[in-house]
Design an enzyme around this catalytic site. Structure first.
Site, short mmCIF file in Angstrom:
data_model
loop_
_atom_site.label_atom_id
_atom_site.label_comp_id
_atom_site.label_asym_id
_atom_site.label_seq_id
_atom_site.Cartn_x
_atom_site.Cartn_y
_atom_site.Cartn_z
CE LYS A 52 -3.80 -2.46 2.11
NZ LYS A 52 -4.62 -2.81 3.27
CD GLN A 96 -3.48 -4.45 6.31
OE1 GLN A 96 -3.61 -3.39 5.69
NE2 GLN A 96 -3.81 -5.62 5.81
CG ASP A 119 -9.66 -0.31 4.60
OD1 ASP A 119 -9.35 -0.77 3.49
OD2 ASP A 119 -8.96 -0.43 5.63
N1 GUN Z 1 -6.68 -6.94 5.85
C1 GUN Z 1 -6.91 -7.69 4.74
N2 GUN Z 1 -7.47 -6.94 3.78
C2 GUN Z 1 -7.61 -5.70 4.28
C3 GUN Z 1 -8.13 -4.48 3.74
O1 GUN Z 1 -8.59 -4.38 2.61
N3 GUN Z 1 -8.07 -3.41 4.58
C4 GUN Z 1 -7.58 -3.50 5.84
N4 GUN Z 1 -7.59 -2.39 6.58
N5 GUN Z 1 -7.10 -4.60 6.35
C5 GUN Z 1 -7.11 -5.70 5.58
#
Ligand code: GUN
Length: 282
Positions: A52, A96, A119
């Site tokens: 990311k 996350q 998100d």
């Molecule tokens: N953990 C696995 N996929 C995601 C996601 O798309 N966003 C977040 N914040 N955590 C994750």
């Protein structure tokens, strides 16, 4: 021959478009900023967070990194989020998941200001999606819509079957397909006569979390198959929820794993970061 939907190329195309937008914002004096919080050091999360941040760098989004120790208290995490909610120079906040067991994920998600919820996990974002109001949309399902649209696959009026009902993928996916005027069915572990239902689908979206579960018996001739799953098989090879080799000969279009839906998630996160500027200035 089935069209292989190239998620890598489409995600790159989106990120290139966003790069131009980021440059335009910079000229207006706006530096789009994403705060990424990771608690603990789960290896998979570290890889995702790293990707990311790399995407941010590519697009020209400033990323602020919060790497908090595993033993961080819930209160300390909530305080960090509240501080970021208040900061005018932070547009998006991403925590996350998964979080350590002693932290209540729902409470954490609820604490993120909805206008910074890139998100799309906040109950307000989820609610807005279901009643057709503006708000952030969960990145993976938003990415699937882009894959279909940019591959010139018509959605309106089509029979769409979504396999899986998770809050992050299945449910928002179904709402998005409905918004695009598809006729939508959601299947799950208690669905009876699954093959009968999936064989009705013009567009079959698979997010059930079982490696190579969907074989050609589950698909209609000429269907479009989107595979959201990602697994490592017994030979350490990446595979999806769909048995690609079994299905490919029967369908009109299919996403591969890797290189299908996967790269789209981060591209859509970047898109949400960019949209956050508009949402915050409303
Ligand atoms: N953990 C696995 N996929 C995601 C996601 O798309 N966003 C977040 N914040 N955590 C994750």
């Amino acid at each position: 021959m089935a069209q292989i939907i190239d998620g890598k190329a489409i995600s790159l195309e989106i990120k290139e478009e966003l790069k131009e937008k980021a440059e335009a914002y910079k000229k207006e004096g706006i530096e789009v900023t994403l705060a990424v919080i990771q608690v603990g050091n789960d290896p998979a999360s570290t890889v995702y967070v790293g990707n990311k941040k790399k995407a941010c760098e590519f697009v020209g989004i400033r990323s602020l990194s919060y790497e908090l120790p595993e033993e961080t208290t819930q209160e300390a995490l909530l305080d960090t989020i509240k501080e970021l909610n208040e900061r005018k120079d932070v547009n998006g906040i991403l925590v996350q998941l998964p979080l350590p067991k002693h932290i209540n994920e729902d409470l954490v998600i609820k604490t993120i200001a909805p206008e910074k919820d890139v998100d799309g996990f906040h109950p307000q974002s989820v609610g807005a999606l279901s009643i057709g109001q503006k708000g952030f949309v969960s990145c993976t399902p938003a990415g699937v819509i882009q894959l279909l649209k940019r591959s010139n696959i018509e959605i309106e009026g089509k029979e769409c079957v979504v396999l899986g009902r998770s809050n992050i993928v299945g449910k928002p996916m179904a709402m998005l397909m409905l918004r695009e005027n598809a006729t939508v069915t959601i299947c799950h572990s208690k669905t009876k006569n699954l093959q009968e239902v999936t064989r009705r689908a013009d567009i079959l979206i698979v997010a059930l979390g079982k490696p190579r579960f969907i074989t050609s018996d589950y698909v209609k001739e000429g269907a479009v198959v989107i595979d959201v799953g990602i697994h490592r098989d017994e030979n350490n090879k990446l595979c999806g929820d769909v048995d690609f080799d079994s299905v490919e000969g029967k369908v009109s279009a299919i996403t591969p794993v890797p290189g299908g839906v996967g790269p789209m998630t981060i591209a859509m996160l970047m898109n949400n970061c960019m949209e956050s500027v508009t949402i915050q200035n409303q």
